[in-house]
Design an enzyme around this catalytic site. Structure first.
Site, PDB file in Angstrom:
ATOM      1  N   ARG A 196      14.259   0.234 -31.922  1.00 26.98           N
ATOM      2  CA  ARG A 196      12.971   0.320 -31.439  1.00 26.98           C
ATOM      3  C   ARG A 196      12.796   0.640 -29.716  1.00 26.98           C
ATOM      4  O   ARG A 196      12.062   1.430 -29.441  1.00 26.98           O
ATOM      5  CB  ARG A 196      11.845  -0.593 -31.783  1.00 26.98           C
ATOM      6  CG  ARG A 196      11.733  -0.820 -33.278  1.00 26.98           C
ATOM      7  CD  ARG A 196      11.016  -1.855 -33.712  1.00 26.98           C
ATOM      8  NE  ARG A 196       9.505  -1.932 -33.093  1.00 26.98           N
ATOM      9  CZ  ARG A 196       8.731  -3.067 -33.271  1.00 26.98           C
ATOM     10  NH1 ARG A 196       9.250  -3.996 -33.756  1.00 26.98           N
ATOM     11  NH2 ARG A 196       7.595  -3.052 -32.491  1.00 26.98           N
ATOM     12  N   CYS A 250       6.994  -7.216 -26.355  1.00 24.65           N
ATOM     13  CA  CYS A 250       7.566  -7.334 -27.731  1.00 24.65           C
ATOM     14  C   CYS A 250       6.576  -6.057 -28.355  1.00 24.65           C
ATOM     15  O   CYS A 250       6.226  -5.166 -27.755  1.00 24.65           O
ATOM     16  CB  CYS A 250       7.849  -8.402 -28.442  1.00 24.65           C
ATOM     17  SG  CYS A 250       6.057  -9.357 -28.761  1.00 24.65           S
TER      18      CYS A 250
END
Length: 281
Positions: free
Chosen positions: A182, A239
């Site tokens: 990611r 995050c």
């Protein structure tokens, strides 16, 4: 008084035996595409714990982003409803082991409550010691109302505007807790409508790298991870939505690093904004 964010079960028992004003808090949330309890399953809980509802009562639903922090007045009201006082010692756990409990720890610390700790290993560690389990939280409606006072600490959080301002002069060390794929932009984000990649100049530390199964790695292992990443600059953790950033933020705090903050909007905000820069590997 215990002065590090992590507390083990033995130290918790000592506090309780000493008659300290301990409040046990279950701060469990479901993971993305993974629920903690199957439909109809009986929850397993540490006795005499209250439930901190991060998803609902402790998230700002006027903000379209997930898990964003509520204001001080709302936080104070909800904390008091859990029976939390100014002198309470908070010991927070989650039923995964370590997942959302560091987020709850960070929130209370950001509201000025220093006597706040995370139970190392959470419920799984409790069960490994064959300690009692119950199926219900304390009914907060029957508890005396707490006198908790929120004292916001702005240095615990960074906004998108502050991140952007710091990018030009590389003022901050940014550490991203998402998975390597990611972060690199090679896999799709689980939330729709988000670009792939990372904040320019950020470093990647997937949150599971600071964990060993259900609990944090020991200090020597954590030091070997963080020393190459953290220098003299302020550190901002990011995050997907502010949950796993707190996992690595707590690990850094446990080692004694200072000047740490969490980007509350995280990739849910940054990745949705076409006007901010993105890097891909």
């Amino acid at each position: 008084m215990h002065n590090l964010p992590l507390i083990n079960i033995a130290a918790l028992h000592v506090l309780i035996a000493q008659g300290k004003s301990v409040v046990l808090i279950d701060a469990t949330i479901d993971k993305v595409n993974q629920r903690i309890d199957a439909d109809g399953a009986t929850p397993e809980l540490i006795p005499d714990s209250v439930f901190m509802d991060i998803e609902e009562k402790f998230s700002d639903h006027s903000n379209p982003l997930p898990h964003t922090f509520v204001d001080a007045a709302k936080f104070e009201k909800e904390a008091q409803a859990l029976g939390i006082n100014r002198d309470s010692i908070l010991v927070i756990y989650d039923r995964w082991g370590v997942y959302s409990s560091p987020r709850a720890w960070w929130m209370f610390r950001a509201m000025g409550h220093e006597n706040t700790f995370v139970l190392q290993g959470g419920l799984p560690a409790w069960k490994e010691q064959h300690l009692p389990i119950v199926s219900k939280h304390l009914d907060t409606a029957t508890l005396p109302h707490g006198n908790f006072i929120a004292n916001p600490q702005p240095n615990f959080w960074k906004s998108k505007a502050e991140i952007l301002k710091g990018l030009k002069d590389q003022e901050n060390t940014i550490i991203d807790a998402r998975s390597a794929s990611r972060f690199a932009g090679t896999s799709q984000e689980p939330r729709a409508g988000l670009r792939s990649g990372h904040i320019p100049g950020a470093q990647n530390l997937p949150f599971d790298q600071v964990l060993s199964d259900i609990q944090y790695k020991d200090s020597s292992a954590l030091k070997a991870i963080f020393d190459p990443l953290i220098g003299e600059k302020p550190v901002v953790f990011s995050c997907g939505s502010g949950i796993s950033a707190a996992i690595i933020a707590l690990a850094a705090y446990q080692l004694g690093y200072e000047d740490l903050a969490i980007y509350d909007g995280s990739w849910a905000e940054w990745g949705a904004d076409e006007n901010v820069p993105v890097e891909r590997d």
